[in-house]
Design an enzyme around this catalytic site. Structure first.
Site, PDB file in Angstrom:
ATOM      1  CG  ASN A  79      -1.707  -7.587  -2.980  1.00 48.43           C
ATOM      2  OD1 ASN A  79      -0.571  -7.652  -3.328  1.00 48.43           O
ATOM      3  ND2 ASN A  79      -2.751  -7.282  -3.891  1.00 48.43           N
ATOM      4  CE  LYS A 133      -2.832  -1.935  -2.602  1.00 48.27           C
ATOM      5  NZ  LYS A 133      -3.231  -1.744  -3.915  1.00 48.27           N
ATOM      6  NE  ARG A 155      -0.245  -9.987  -6.794  1.00 46.07           N
ATOM      7  CZ  ARG A 155       0.422  -8.802  -7.078  1.00 46.07           C
ATOM      8  NH1 ARG A 155       0.629  -8.047  -6.308  1.00 46.07           N
ATOM      9  NH2 ARG A 155       0.975  -8.618  -8.505  1.00 46.07           N
ATOM     10  CG  HIS A 187      -0.562  -7.899 -13.528  1.00 42.76           C
ATOM     11  ND1 HIS A 187       0.219  -7.294 -14.474  1.00 42.76           N
ATOM     12  CD2 HIS A 187       0.104  -7.497 -12.241  1.00 42.76           C
ATOM     13  CE1 HIS A 187       1.002  -6.312 -14.050  1.00 42.76           C
ATOM     14  NE2 HIS A 187       0.888  -6.489 -12.613  1.00 42.76           N
ATOM     15  CG  HIS A 192      -3.190  -5.105 -13.772  1.00 39.68           C
ATOM     16  ND1 HIS A 192      -4.152  -5.411 -12.820  1.00 39.68           N
ATOM     17  CD2 HIS A 192      -2.135  -4.712 -13.204  1.00 39.68           C
ATOM     18  CE1 HIS A 192      -3.365  -4.790 -11.446  1.00 39.68           C
ATOM     19  NE2 HIS A 192      -2.170  -4.455 -11.808  1.00 39.68           N
ATOM     20  CG  LEU A 193      -3.460  -0.283 -18.108  1.00 40.82           C
ATOM     21  CD1 LEU A 193      -4.240   0.896 -18.970  1.00 40.82           C
ATOM     22  CD2 LEU A 193      -2.040  -0.943 -18.889  1.00 40.82           C
ATOM     23  N   GLY A 215       2.730  -1.850 -12.560  1.00 40.32           N
ATOM     24  CA  GLY A 215       2.989  -2.671 -13.448  1.00 40.32           C
ATOM     25  C   GLY A 215       1.878  -2.885 -14.260  1.00 40.32           C
ATOM     26  NE  ARG A 223       7.828  -3.817 -12.896  1.00 39.41           N
ATOM     27  CZ  ARG A 223       6.695  -4.321 -12.419  1.00 39.41           C
ATOM     28  NH1 ARG A 223       6.890  -5.889 -12.845  1.00 39.41           N
ATOM     29  NH2 ARG A 223       5.811  -3.913 -11.709  1.00 39.41           N
ATOM     30  NE  ARG A 278      -1.657   9.805  -9.409  1.00 38.65           N
ATOM     31  CZ  ARG A 278      -1.757   9.324  -7.993  1.00 38.65           C
ATOM     32  NH1 ARG A 278      -2.836   9.417  -7.388  1.00 38.65           N
ATOM     33  NH2 ARG A 278      -0.828   8.720  -7.289  1.00 38.65           N
ATOM     34  N   GLY A 333      -5.798   2.254 -15.099  1.00 39.43           N
ATOM     35  CA  GLY A 333      -7.015   1.925 -15.625  1.00 39.43           C
ATOM     36  C   GLY A 333      -8.286   2.556 -15.379  1.00 39.43           C
ATOM     37  CD  GLU A 334      -9.643   0.136 -10.348  1.00 42.77           C
ATOM     38  OE1 GLU A 334     -10.321   0.655  -9.529  1.00 42.77           O
ATOM     39  OE2 GLU A 334      -8.857  -0.828 -10.214  1.00 42.77           O
ATOM     40  CD  GLU A 355      -4.449  -7.792  -7.764  1.00 44.33           C
ATOM     41  OE1 GLU A 355      -3.396  -8.265  -8.604  1.00 44.33           O
ATOM     42  OE2 GLU A 355      -4.246  -6.940  -7.035  1.00 44.33           O
TER      43      GLU A 355
END
Length: 359
Positions: free
Chosen positions: A7, A14, A52, A141, A166-167, A170, A199, A240, A287-288, A339
């Protein structure tokens, strides 16, 4: 059958090796990757490599074994995803140099959204334009939306109407009905939809035409892609940092307000496309991990049956957790982004290898 998942992000790389039942056998995260194959890897045996790839255009609607012709077609889509496509190609080249004797498979973020109905996918543009340049809503995504929606349904024990959020750097939403994407917020490119880290998200086309009276096309593209979104509103791309600055400056507070306003709008719009809502899912880095954002996102959505339990909606959640109150009509879930699982399964499919069930 071990699958190496590659990825390649805009600056990072990754890597993970998934074995039977998608157990993670090894992981490596290169924060600043220069695109070379000099990675000094120590990995278990690898039998296939899954990559990916953000944009598959109209040609690629399922995972595909990478041949020289496939690579050329992926490269030809670079204009549609200039931040992501070159890095995916670099990941393909590096991994093929390291593992030249195993199959390599491209798995596309756009493929999950191939099921969008015409009403959701079609832009109100002249048909000659749409046909000549394949102008349509592609959505992105998809690997994340596919996994998160399926995993939430598994954990909840059912639910046919799912909105996935999916946050991360992007951001996009998807409306998923019985496992099929029926609407999404991103469009022809990953620039559309919600405001993101850098973006802009959706804008009035007339505003863009106006800006072209003052900026070159390259300047406009650079500004919309790298200097808009949260960083344009607050000076901070990381949410953050925006939270930290919000108490001290109106601009940072405005950034949070704009982001959550558009997120609520998007959730309601995706729910309308589904005709109702059974499950709302948060995934991705924001999101997590950002309980304040999750709480703000569902505020004023009580009319949809959506709410979170403040005790359950906390930091350091267990992996894949429900955060809605007991007995709520809509289940709200936080699902870890995987993913890699979706890519491994797609790779096995493309290689005609039996796919083990994931947990």
């Amino acid at each position: 059958m071990n699958v190496l998942v590659v990825n390649a992000g805009s600056s990072s790389l990754k890597l993970s090796v998934l074995g039977e039942d998608d157990a993670v056998l090894a992981q490596r995260h290169v924060e600043r990757w220069d695109g070379t194959a000099d990675l000094d890897l120590v990995l278990p045996p690898v039998h296939a490599v899954g990559h990916r790839v953000v944009h598959g255009g109209t040609r690629f609607t399922a995972p595909v074994v990478i041949t020289p012709d496939v690579r050329r077609e992926i490269a030809a889509l670079t204009d549609l995803a200039p931040l992501h496509q070159p890095r995916a190609l670099a990941g393909i080249d590096a991994a093929q140099a390291l593992f030249p004797d195993v199959p390599h498979v491209a798995c596309f973020d756009t493929a999950f959204h191939r099921t969008l109905p015409a009403a959701a996918a079609t832009y109100a543009l002249p048909s000659t334009w749409r046909d000549r340049w394949d102008l349509r809503r592609y959505g992105f995504h998809g690997l994340s939306h596919a996994y998160a929606s399926r995993r939430a349904v598994e954990l909840a024990g059912g639910g046919s109407r799912v909105v996935t959020c999916h946050l991360g750097a992007g951001c996009s939403l998807a409306a998923v009905h019985d496992g099929r994407s029926v609407d999404t917020t991103m469009g022809f490119t990953p620039l559309a939809g919600l405001p993101m880290a850098t973006r802009s998200g959706d804008l009035d086309p007339g505003l863009l035409l106006h800006l072209l009276n003052h900026l070159t096309a390259d300047e406009l593209a650079d500004g919309l892609t790298h200097h808009s979104g949260l960083v344009g509103l607050s000076g901070h791309a990381d949410l953050r940092d925006v939270h930290t600055a919000a108490a001290r400056g109106a601009n940072a507070h405005l950034a949070l307000d704009v982001f959550t306003h558009r997120l609520r709008q998007g959730i309601a719009a995706m729910t309308a496309s589904l005709g109702g809502l059974d499950l709302l899912v948060f995934t991705g880095g924001i999101g997590e991990h950002d309980q304040r954002l999750r709480a703000a996102a569902v505020a004023n959505l009580e009319f949809l049956g959506v709410g979170v339990d403040p005790t359950l909606n906390r930091g350091n959640l267990p992996v894949d957790s429900r955060i809605s109150p007991a007995g709520a009509s809509v289940g709200v879930w936080v699902i870890r982004a995987r993913e890699d699982v979706e890519i491994a399964e797609g790779t096995r499919t493309a290689c005609s290898i039996t796919i083990p069930k994931h947990g």
